[in-house]
Design an enzyme around this catalytic site. Structure first.
Site, PDB file in Angstrom:
ATOM      1  N   LYS A  67      32.237   6.123  -3.868  1.00 16.77           N
ATOM      2  CA  LYS A  67      33.514   6.611  -5.025  1.00 16.77           C
ATOM      3  C   LYS A  67      34.248   5.097  -5.098  1.00 16.77           C
ATOM      4  CE  LYS A  67      37.604   9.667  -5.099  1.00 16.77           C
ATOM      5  NZ  LYS A  67      38.471  10.731  -4.371  1.00 16.77           N
ATOM      6  N   SER A  91      39.043  14.890  -7.088  1.00 14.93           N
ATOM      7  CA  SER A  91      38.917  13.661  -7.780  1.00 14.93           C
ATOM      8  C   SER A  91      37.716  12.803  -7.595  1.00 14.93           C
ATOM      9  CB  SER A  91      40.157  12.633  -7.044  1.00 14.93           C
ATOM     10  OG  SER A  91      39.991  12.317  -5.752  1.00 14.93           O
ATOM     11  N   SER A 117      39.519  16.910  -2.599  1.00 15.41           N
ATOM     12  CA  SER A 117      38.854  16.015  -3.692  1.00 15.41           C
ATOM     13  C   SER A 117      37.355  15.814  -3.293  1.00 15.41           C
ATOM     14  CB  SER A 117      39.646  14.673  -3.840  1.00 15.41           C
ATOM     15  OG  SER A 117      40.637  14.731  -4.506  1.00 15.41           O
TER      16      SER A 117
END
Lengths: 486, 484
Positions: free
Chosen positions: A76, A151, A175
């Site tokens: 990420k 996210s 997330s």
């Protein structure tokens, strides 16, 4: 080969059936082919990945390879990576190359993994749909009109689409678990303090935690083995031994006591999702587990408390992005205040600005006790709810999200977006671990079963999830997208 | 109307740790700009603070030295505001649960009166960097070397009633922190600076007047001057029918005045909240006991002992215990010579005079305590007289010999106490000064005492200062009076 789980790939690498270079080239090619459609990567680090792959193959030839040596991974874009852009999904950091690696990145490098690139995400990890990214929304590989969740939406979509065997995400209010659920993969949020936060760009420091996102619980166990542990650079990381999470994967579940929080099966839950989750629970009964209803009475305070605490911390954490030393700076500032105002107004998107405003307000003189102090009290009550429940049961189960993935652009009102995290957010407030595993589909959109355990019960969660995956094959299903683009 | 001044001080002490309070970067003063700022000090995305245990130990030592309650649990908070030399956009400090709770310090004024000044609390925090406004062609340079340097902020109660008391309190704090070795106390380099809260009220009134805060005063002298100016300003203002407004002011030592920086309305809302990156600091009794056992003898205890055990005056005891260097020097002189009063006189007289003339600190004295002790010993055992002793001191100061004895030997300063030799010199002087002898004999008897000085001088000169002056005096009087 992108159909294989990380565990299967590790075996193939170990037996010499596959080289890391072949594997890395294969995934890089897949990212190139489908990247534009899914938009799951912000940066692809092909050159570095191939170098790492060659080094891994050499290490294997020399006999110094470990289980993860040569394993391609995606990170990420919230994890700082030395010399590689770390944008956090924001225009603010579009020009930022971190001068150091996050502890987790360092650990995975030491384990010999290959970094394919950095995945798309909601800006500064603020969002549940990946639509707040400066780099545009990510699409769900199961249905390109649906969001992948957020996210960590880029990581989830990339794993689901077979663009990487596994990826790292972070979870502040769901997330990892919610996008894992939306994309039909397995995602684990460890106990707060289990994995170092050093080098992970902070959203809400008391809630943020990094974890693995992969095809199976077994894959997650291998990754957590490499990620977990105390870090002298993170005062909130816990000095506690790290077990081998793969060792207990096959422990039998007979006698396992499962609690179903009644608050997680109430109003707002899609009946089809509920049906899938209850069917999954019945699988555990067939494996010898017992099920009972439990209550987490303060659940409905979790979202309000979270939206006080997280923005408060964020408003302070994001103050360093001021246009002075790094990140976006506006053109031709007329003075210092102008520099601050325009750099931040231009660098941050709407959702980030909204949360900075909320946080700044709740910490203000005259409001602090009413908001922040009270939210901290609620947080303690929520934590106590879980501790009380774990007196009676071993794990809690429920849906990871009230609905399957929703359509891109469907949630225009921020509050309706916030309500997406109703089943995941309390877990971060309590600091306990949680895992989402694929448990069926509603209209070809995946459903995630969330399993929660008490602090540091990661081994148990992985064991429970693995046993489910030994009995079911939801986690092995692939979206057509992954097949077509093969 | 009679006015009373009320003063409270916030003293920022830079702690002498090797590295910063939340990072491993060095705290050494004077390095190239930004050469001592690591990723943590720069506030780069993703970095986290780790508390320096040494800073905690130093704060606790201070707390123990001022008899304060040490918090079992203390918490770091973030003080949020934007400034270019504040890299994270917040300063990590302790707002709600400081490490050092209420304590007190005793101060002694020139008139030998003592006062107790209460300490409200002391807390740990990090320093900011420095903005450099010169040399950047209309832009501002930022040096982050100082960012993250540990500070102990010591907040007093409003217990001081005069500029002198405030200065004495600041000196007492300075002396405690340097005794403890937790700060170099160097005010010129900013290791100690203070904010002064000043208000006035009619004498006898209980309620405090509105206060002004004077920021960043960095010398003992400036504290006195800033308060003197501010008190006068406030009294004048009120007597002219005006009102003091609560505000932050700046002291300008060039113009000897304070100027308004910002008023209460313009004050920042710092949005304090507990720093989620740091755990609460939990201290147990064993840790406190350990630190207590390491405490050196502190200024107040030394002062007491110098008076009680060594018989020094309150004033001498206070001067000699004011700094650890001074006290240790004095104690060594005393150990070597064995006479406290003489040791005190020499340290405060000849030595301090010479140090002041050359602007040296006692730690850098060219004459060691051992050398001075030996010199005093030679006076005490009559090897040399007082005049010769001063010459020996000068010799030591200028490095003309490594010990008092060596200089006495080389310069032939050993006191002549042989009566025969002195008598011979006296006879010679009398023979060489017929006019003065005649004057002496003609003078009124009560004036002769003064006139004898001339003859003493001549004899001392003849002996090159080595004759014992008391002996010379006695013998001269005998011989001159015999001529009457």
């Amino acid at each position: 080969m992108h159909d294989k789980t990380l565990t299967q790939i590790a075996n193939a690498l170990g037996s010499g059936e596959l080289s890391s270079r072949e594997l890395t080239e294969h995934y890089l090619q897949r990212i190139q082919q489908s990247g534009a459609i899914l938009n799951s990567f912000i940066s692809v680090t092909a050159d570095q990945a191939l170098e790492q792959a060659d080094a891994a193959d050499q290490a294997r030839a020399k006999g110094t390879a470990g289980l993860l040596t040569g394993m391609p991974l995606a990170l990420k874009d919230i994890f700082c990576t030395q010399g590689i852009k770390t944008s956090c999904g924001s225009r603010m950091l579009d020009n930022f190359n971190a001068p150091y690696d996050a502890t987790v990145v360092e650990k995975l490098k030491t384990a010999g993994t290959v970094t394919l690139g950095k995945t798309n995400m909601d800006e500064f990890a603020m969002g549940s749909s990946n639509e707040s990214s400066y780099y545009g929304p990510v699409k769900n590989p199961w249905d390109l009109t649906a969001v992948p969740g957020g996210s960590s939406g880029g990581s989830a979509a990339a794993v689901a689409a077979g663009l990487t065997p596994a990826a790292l995400g972070t979870d502040t209010g769901g997330s990892i678990r919610q996008p894992a659920a939306f994309c039909g993969i397995t995602g684990l949020k460890p106990t707060y303090g289990r994995v170092s936060r050093y080098g992970i760009i902070a959203y809400a420091s008391s809630l943020d935690q990094a974890g693995p996102m992969a095809r199976s619980a077994e894959d997650c166990a291998h990754l957590l083995n490499a990620m977990a542990g105390h870090d002298g650079r993170d005062s909130t990381s816990v000095a506690r031994g790290v077990p081998d999470y793969t060792e207990t994967l096959n422990s039998p579940l007979s006698g396992l006591k499962i609690g179903l929080p009644k608050e997680y099966f109430g109003e707002g839950l899609d009946p089809e999702v509920e049906k899938a989750v209850r069917e999954a629970v019945s699988v555990f009964e067939s494996l010898g587990a017992t099920v009972r209803d439990v209550s987490l009475p303060h659940t409905h305070y979790a979202i309000p408390a979270y939206y006080v605490i997280a923005p408060a911390e964020a408003s302070s954490n994001l103050s360093r992005f001021d246009g002075v030393r790094f990140g976006h700076r506006c053109d031709n500032p007329s003075d210092l205040i102008d520099l601050y105002k325009r750099s931040r107004a231009e660098g941050f998107g709407d959702e980030v600005q909204r949360r900075i405003l909320i946080g700044t307000h709740t910490l203000s003189e005259g409001f602090f006790d009413a908001y922040y102090t009270k939210a901290q009290k609620v947080r303690r009550l929520i934590r106590q709810d879980f501790l009380d429940a774990f007196e009676d049961v071993d794990v809690l189960m429920g849906p990871a999200s009230p609905t399957p993935a929703f359509d891109l652009g469907a949630k225009k009102d921020p509050v309706s977006m916030y309500l997406q995290d109703i089943y995941t957010i309390a877990v971060n407030l309590a600091g306990i671990p949680g895992i989402s595993v694929p448990a069926g589909f509603v209209d070809r959109r995946p459903v995630g079963l969330q399993i929660l355990g008490t602090h540091f019960a990661e081994a148990q969660l992985l064991n429970v999830a693995h046993q489910f995956q030994q009995t079911t094959d939801w986690h092995l299903q692939r979206p057509d997208f992954a097949e077509e683009s093969a | 109307m009679q006015w009373e001044t009320v003063i409270g001080l916030e003293v920022h002490v830079q702690l002498a740790t090797h590295s910063k309070i939340f990072s491993g970067a060095s705290t050494a003063f004077g390095a190239e700009p930004n050469s001592q700022a690591c990723a943590v000090d720069l506030g780069l995305p993703g970095v986290l603070p780790v508390l320096n245990e040494q800073a905690v130990a130093m704060a606790v030592q201070f707390g123990l030295a001022v008899h304060a309650d040490i918090a079992e649990v203390s918490v770091f908070d973030r003080k949020n505001y934007f400034y270019p030399d504040l890299p994270k956009g917040y300063q990590t400090s302790q707002m709600y649960h400081p490490i050092v709770g209420p304590g007190e310090v005793e101060i002694t004024l020139d008139d030998d009166t003592t006062h107790r000044i209460r300490i409200h609390h002391a807390h740990l925090e990090e320093d900011a960097g420095k903005s450099l406004h010169e040399d950047f062609h209309g832009m501002t340079g930022i040096d982050l070397n100082r960012a993250g340097t540990p500070l102990l902020e010591i907040v007093s109660e409003p217990d001081m009633r005069s500029a002198k008391e405030a200065a004495a309190y600041l000196k007492a704090i300075h002396s405690i922190v340097t005794y403890l070795g937790i700060s170099d106390g160097n005010m010129a380099e900013g290791s100690m600076r203070c904010d002064v809260n000043v208000s006035v009220r009619p004498k006898g009134q209980e309620a405090f007047g509105t206060r002004a805060e004077i920021k960043n005063v960095n010398s003992f002298r400036f504290v006195e001057r800033a308060i003197a100016f501010e008190v006068e300003r406030q009294i004048e203002l009120i007597e002219d029918g005006g009102k003091v407004v609560q505000e932050t002011r700046l002291f300008d030592p060039e113009r000897d005045e304070t100027r308004s920086m910002r008023t209460k309305e313009e004050a920042n809302d710092y949005r304090y909240f507990p720093c989620p990156d740091l755990l609460p600091v939990v201290l147990d009794q064993a840790y406190l006991d350990h630190l207590r056992s390491q405490l050196p003898e502190l200024p107040a205890e030394k002062r007491e002992r110098f008076q009680q055990a060594l018989g020094l005056s309150a004033y001498d005891a206070s001067v000699l215990s004011a700094s650890r260097d001074m006290a240790e020097y004095f104690e060594e002189v005393h150990r070597v010579c064995g006479d406290a009063k003489q040791a005190a006189n020499w340290v405060q007289g000849e030595l301090s005079g010479a140090l002041n003339r050359e602007n040296l600190s006692i730690a850098n004295s060219p004459v060691t305590a051992g050398q001075l002790g030996e010199l005093v010993q030679r006076v005490l055992d009559d090897t040399i007289n007082g005049k010769a002793a001063k010459e020996v001191f000068q010799g030591l100061w200028h490095g003309e010999g490594t010990s008092a004895d060596a200089i006495i030997e080389a310069k032939g300063l050993k006191q002549v106490t042989d009566t025969g030799a002195i008598e011979a010199m006296i006879d010679q002087v009398i023979a060489d000064s017929p006019a003065q002898v005649a004057q002496y004999c003609d003078a009124e008897p009560e004036k002769r005492g003064k006139m004898i000085g001339y003859f003493v001088g001549q004899v001392m000169k003849a002996s090159r200062g080595t004759a014992n002056p008391q002996q010379v005096n006695g013998l001269l009087k005998e011989k001159l009076d015999a001529l009457l």
